[in-house]
Design a protein around this motif. Structure first.
Motif, mmCIF file in Angstrom:
data_model
loop_
_atom_site.group_PDB
_atom_site.id
_atom_site.type_symbol
_atom_site.label_atom_id
_atom_site.label_comp_id
_atom_site.label_asym_id
_atom_site.label_seq_id
_atom_site.Cartn_x
_atom_site.Cartn_y
_atom_site.Cartn_z
ATOM 1 N N SER A 1 -4.124 12.325 -6.114
ATOM 2 C CA SER A 1 -4.193 12.632 -4.508
ATOM 3 C C SER A 1 -4.782 11.115 -3.889
ATOM 4 O O SER A 1 -5.631 10.608 -4.291
ATOM 5 N N VAL A 2 -3.990 10.660 -2.780
ATOM 6 C CA VAL A 2 -4.320 9.363 -2.299
ATOM 7 C C VAL A 2 -4.796 9.463 -1.023
ATOM 8 O O VAL A 2 -4.006 9.860 -0.054
ATOM 9 N N GLY B 1 0.705 -1.207 -0.147
ATOM 10 C CA GLY B 1 0.002 0.224 0.135
ATOM 11 C C GLY B 1 0.835 1.269 0.149
ATOM 12 O O GLY B 1 0.514 2.179 -0.591
ATOM 13 N N LEU B 2 2.006 1.228 0.678
ATOM 14 C CA LEU B 2 2.699 2.449 0.743
ATOM 15 C C LEU B 2 3.355 2.879 -0.443
ATOM 16 O O LEU B 2 3.305 3.946 -0.947
ATOM 17 N N ALA C 1 3.613 5.899 -5.612
ATOM 18 C CA ALA C 1 3.901 5.849 -7.092
ATOM 19 C C ALA C 1 2.858 6.777 -7.607
ATOM 20 O O ALA C 1 2.985 7.483 -8.597
ATOM 21 N N LEU C 2 1.435 6.688 -7.160
ATOM 22 C CA LEU C 2 0.467 7.408 -7.759
ATOM 23 C C LEU C 2 0.805 8.874 -7.169
ATOM 24 O O LEU C 2 0.271 9.751 -8.019
ATOM 25 N N GLU D 1 5.285 0.926 -9.660
ATOM 26 C CA GLU D 1 5.479 1.769 -10.604
ATOM 27 C C GLU D 1 4.532 1.153 -11.718
ATOM 28 O O GLU D 1 4.007 1.847 -12.503
ATOM 29 N N ILE D 2 4.482 -0.045 -11.649
ATOM 30 C CA ILE D 2 3.748 -0.900 -12.879
ATOM 31 C C ILE D 2 2.405 -0.441 -12.702
ATOM 32 O O ILE D 2 1.675 -0.086 -13.590
ATOM 33 N N LEU D 3 1.772 -0.541 -11.450
ATOM 34 C CA LEU D 3 0.436 -0.304 -11.192
ATOM 35 C C LEU D 3 0.025 1.175 -11.636
ATOM 36 O O LEU D 3 -0.700 1.367 -12.396
#
Length: 627
Positions: free
Chosen positions: A280-281, A267-268, A273-274, A591-593
Motif C-alpha cells: 500500500s503506497v 515516483g509514479l 512497482a510496489l 522494478e529494481i527498487l
C-alpha cells in the motif's frame, strides 16, 4: 544485415512424431525440445512433482514470493506448465518469479510454431499468447516479462555468464529446473562452474530436479552440499535425479506500506512497482503529480544506443526495451492511449562519432529495434536527404504524460496526498515523515524528489541541475505537407514532435539553473535547432517566435549519467537523477527498487546494478554547482 554482436537464434528442424504432431529439433544439439505426446506430462512429473511444487505452492502464505531458476528456456514449456500449476494452487496474493537462461533463443516465428500445437489447450492458451506478445529480440541480458502475479526473467546469453551476473543479496532460488539438452550433447550446461553457481544462487533449503541420472551430475550436486536421490524416470527413462539442500531457511516478509516522496515519473513508477507487489503506497508531493520535469504535454520515448557488445549492462537500451513492454501493457490494461508507437526518425549526428562508427552501431542491432534508411521513408523530403545517416526506431514514440499519471494513480493501492516534507526519520523499523502540520508513518520511504532529493537526506548526492525549456505552437493552419512530414517525431540535436495539430520542440539545456520562467531566448534556441535540422520544413511552417508557448523544468543529472537507485539507510530508499531519460529509465528502475525492497530477483546484471547504487564511488565527490 550483419548482426554479429547480437545473439544467434536457435536453428530448428521439424519432425513429425508418431501422433502426427510437428516437433521442434535443435540442429546444434541434435536433440528434441519436447514431444507433444508427453511434453506437459514430463514437465509435471520431472520438474513440478520432482521439486514438490504442488504442495509447496499451496503452502505459501499471503504475499509470499517463490523463486524458480532454470537452465535452458527452450520453447518455454516448463514455464507455461508452472504457470498452470501456480494458477491452480498458489494463494492469490503470492508471487512467482521464474528465472531462466537461454544461449540460443528461438526466433519469434519458431516459438510461435513450436507452441501452436498447445493452442488447443484452453488453460495454456492465455499464457502462450502473453509470452508471444512480450517475447524479446535476441539481445543479451535479462528481459523481464509480466504474467499477472508471475514474473519471467529471461536471461539471454551464456548460462554461466548470466548466473555470474545475478545478484545474491535478494531473490535466491527455492527450486531449480536443470533442463539443458542431454549432458552428452550440451556439456556447457552441466559443467562444474554451473553447479558452483547453483550453490551460490540457492536458498539454504532449495530443491532441484532434472531428467538425467548421470553419475557425474549426482557427484557434482553432492560436491556443492546437496543430498541427491535417484527416482523413477518419466516414461521409458529408467531414473532421474532430485536433490535438496538441508539447511533451514527463513522467510523475510516484504514491507506492507510505503511512502513515496515525489510524484514525478520516478515516483509514479516506484509507487506502481510496489503496488503491483501488494504494498500500500502513499504517493506524496508538495504540489501535484507530474508538476515538475515529467510534466511536459508529451514525452519523446526513444533510446540512446551503444554498441551492443555490452548491451546487457547498458541502461539506455535495456531500460528502453523494458519500458516499451510496460507502456504497451498499460495501454491494453487501461484501454487508454498512454503510449503512441509512432516510431521515431533519428539523425545520428556524425559530430559525435564517425560515419563508420555510426553505421556499425546501427547495423549491429536487429532491424526490429533500429535500421538505417535512405529513400524509402519520406524520400521526397530534402531535410532527410541532407543528413549523413537517417535511422528509424520503430518501437519508439510519444508518451501522454497526464494519461500515464492518471492510470498509475488509479491503482487501488496507490493514494496521492499533498504533503510538503520537512523531515524523514526512522523509529522501530518504521519511517516517520513530517510536514508543518502532518505526520505520515510507513514501513519504508522512497525519496523521488528529483534535483531536490538531496535536501531530504544528507547522504544523497547533490546533482547538477539542468534547466530544460520546451516550445510549442498550433500548426492547425500551417502547410499540410509540412504537417504530414512531422507526423513521425524526429531526433536531431534536439527533437520535435506533433500531436493534435501542435508542434513541440525541445529542449534547451542550461546548467545549474533552477529558474522555471519561460524565456524568449530559449524559444529562439529551440527554433534555431529545428531550423538547422529541418530547414525545408521550417521554411514551410514560417514560425513566428512570438507565437511560441513553452514550459521550463529542472532535470537532475549525475556525472556518470546514471540515476541513483537503491537503499540509502535503514528503511529509506531513493530513485532520482534521470537527466532527460526518465520515461525510458524509470519503469525498469522502479522494478529494481521494488525487488530490493521485497527481496525478490533483480532483473539487471550486477555490473549495471553497481552503476546505479546511491553510494557508488563516482558520486563520492561533489560537482561544481556554479552557472
Amino acid at each position: 544485415m550483419n548482426h554479429q554482436s547480437t545473439l544467434k537464434n536457435a536453428t530448428i528442424t521439424w519432425q513429425t512424431d508418431h501422433t502426427g504432431n510437428t516437433t521442434p529439433i535443435s540442429t546444434a544439439f541434435d536433440d528434441v525440445y519436447f514431444s507433444k505426446a508427453g511434453g506437459l506430462d514430463e514437465t509435471h512429473y520431472v520438474f513440478l512433482q520432482g521439486n514438490g511444487l504442488p504442495t509447496r505452492f499451496g503452502n505459501l502464505t499471503d504475499h509470499q514470493s517463490f523463486v524458480i531458476m532454470e537452465t535452458g528456456f527452450g520453447t518455454g514449456l516448463n514455464f507455461l506448465a508452472t504457470c498452470l500449476l501456480w494458477s491452480k494452487t498458489a494463494p492469490p496474493t503470492a508471487r512467482l518469479y521464474f528465472v531462466s537462461t537461454e544461449k540460443h533463443p528461438l526466433s519469434a516465428s519458431d516459438l510461435q510454431k513450436a507452441l501452436h500445437i498447445w493452442q488447443d489447450h484452453a488453460e495454456l492458451k492465455e499464457q502462450i499468447d502473453k509470452l508471444l506478445t512480450q517475447y524479446p529480440m535476441a539481445l543479451s541480458g535479462c528481459h523481464r516479462l509480466h504474467f499477472g502475479a508471475i514474473t519471467l526473467d529471461l536471461w539471454l546469453g551464456d548460462a554461466y555468464e548470466s548466473f555470474c551476473q545475478m545478484h545474491t543479496k535478494t531473490g535466491l532460488a527455492d527450486a531449480w529446473f536443470l533442463d539443458g539438452f542431454a549432458p552428452s550433447k550440451n556439456s556447457e550446461l552441466w559443467s562444474p562452474q554451473i553447479f558452483e553457481q547453483i550453490a551460490r544462487l540457492s536458498k539454504p533449503n532449495a530443491t532441484l530436479a532434472t531428467f538425467t541420472s548421470a553419475g557425474f551430475v549426482k557427484r557434482a550436486l553432492q560436491s556443492i552440499g546437496m543430498t541427491v536421490v535417484k527416482t523413477k524416470g518419466f516414461g521409458r527413462k529408467r531414473e532421474m535425479i532430485t536433490a535438496h539442500f538441508n539447511q533451514p531457511a527463513t522467510h523475510t516478509p516484504a514491507p506492507r506500506t510505503a511512502a513515496v516522496i515525489g510524484a514525478g515519473i520516478s515516483g509514479l513508477f516506484s509507487a506502481y512497482a510496489l503496488a503491483r507487489r501488494g504494498v500500500s503506497v502513499t504517493l506524496i508531493d508538495k504540489t501535484a503529480p507530474i508538476a515538475g520535469a515529467s510534466g511536459n504535454p508529451k514525452a519523446l520515448f526513444a533510446p540512446k544506443l551503444s554498441l551492443p557488445d555490452g548491451v546487457a549492462h547498458h541502461l539506455p537500451t535495456v531500460g528502453f526495451l523494458y519500458a516499451h513492454r510496460i507502456y504497451k501493457a498499460l495501454n491494453e490494461w487501461s484501454n487508454t492511449t498512454i503510449f503512441e508507437q509512432t516510431g521515431v526518425v533519428d539523425f545520428l549526428l556524425p559530430t559525435q562519432k564517425s560515419y563508420d562508427k555510426l553505421a556499425k552501431l546501427v547495423n549491429s542491432y536487429p532491424d526490429e529495434l533500429i535500421y538505417q534508411f535512405n529513400h524509402e521513408l519520406n524520400s521526397d523530403n530534402d531535410d532527410f536527404n541532407q543528413h549523413t545517416i537517417n535511422t528509424f526506431i520503430q518501437k519508439a514514440g510519444l508518451i501522454d504524460t497526464q494519461n500515464l499519471a492518471d492510470v498509475v494513480l488509479s491503482h487501488p493501492l496507490i493514494d496521492f496526498k499533498k504533503f510538503n516534507v520537512i523531515s524523514i526519520d526512522t523509529y522501530h523499523q518504521k519511517t516517520i515523515i513530517k510536514d508543518e502540520q502532518q505526520t505520515l508513518t510507513s514501513d519504508i520511504a522512497v525519496i523521488c524528489a528529483g534535483f531536490e532529493s538531496h535536501l531530504l537526506n544528507g547522504q544523497l548526492f547533490n546533482p547538477r541541475k539542468i534547466r530544460g525549456q520546451v516550445s510549442f505552437l498550433s500548426i492547425a493552419n500551417k502547410d499540410d505537407t509540412a504537417k504530414t512530414a512531422l507526423a513521425t517525431p524526429i531526433k536531431y540535436d534536439g527533437y520535435c514532435a506533433s500531436f493534435n495539430d501542435t508542434l513541440l520542440m525541445g529542449a534547451s539545456f542550461v546548467r545549474n539553473c533552477t529558474d522555471t520562467e519561460v524565456k524568449a531566448d530559449e524559444h529562439a534556441f529551440n527554433l534555431h535547432k529545428f531550423s538547422q535540422a529541418l530547414p525545408t520544413l521550417a521554411q514551410k511552417l514560417n514560425i513566428n517566435p512570438a507565437d511560441l508557448q513553452g514550459r521550463a523544468s529542472i532535470r537532475a543529472q549525475t556525472p556518470d549519467y546514471h540515476p541513483l537507485v537503491g537503499k540509502v539507510e535503514g528503511q529509506i530508499y531513493t530513485i532520482y537523477g534521470m537527466g532527460s531519460k526518465g520515461f525510458s529509465f524509470t519503469p525498469l528502475c522502479g522494478e529494481i527498487l521494488a525487488d530490493m525492497v521485497c527481496h525478490t530477483p533483480i532483473c539487471v546484471s550486477q555490473a549495471l546494478l553497481d552503476k546505479l547504487l546511491p553510494a557508488r564511488p563516482r558520486l563520492q565527490n561533489p560537482i561544481d554547482q556554479t552557472c
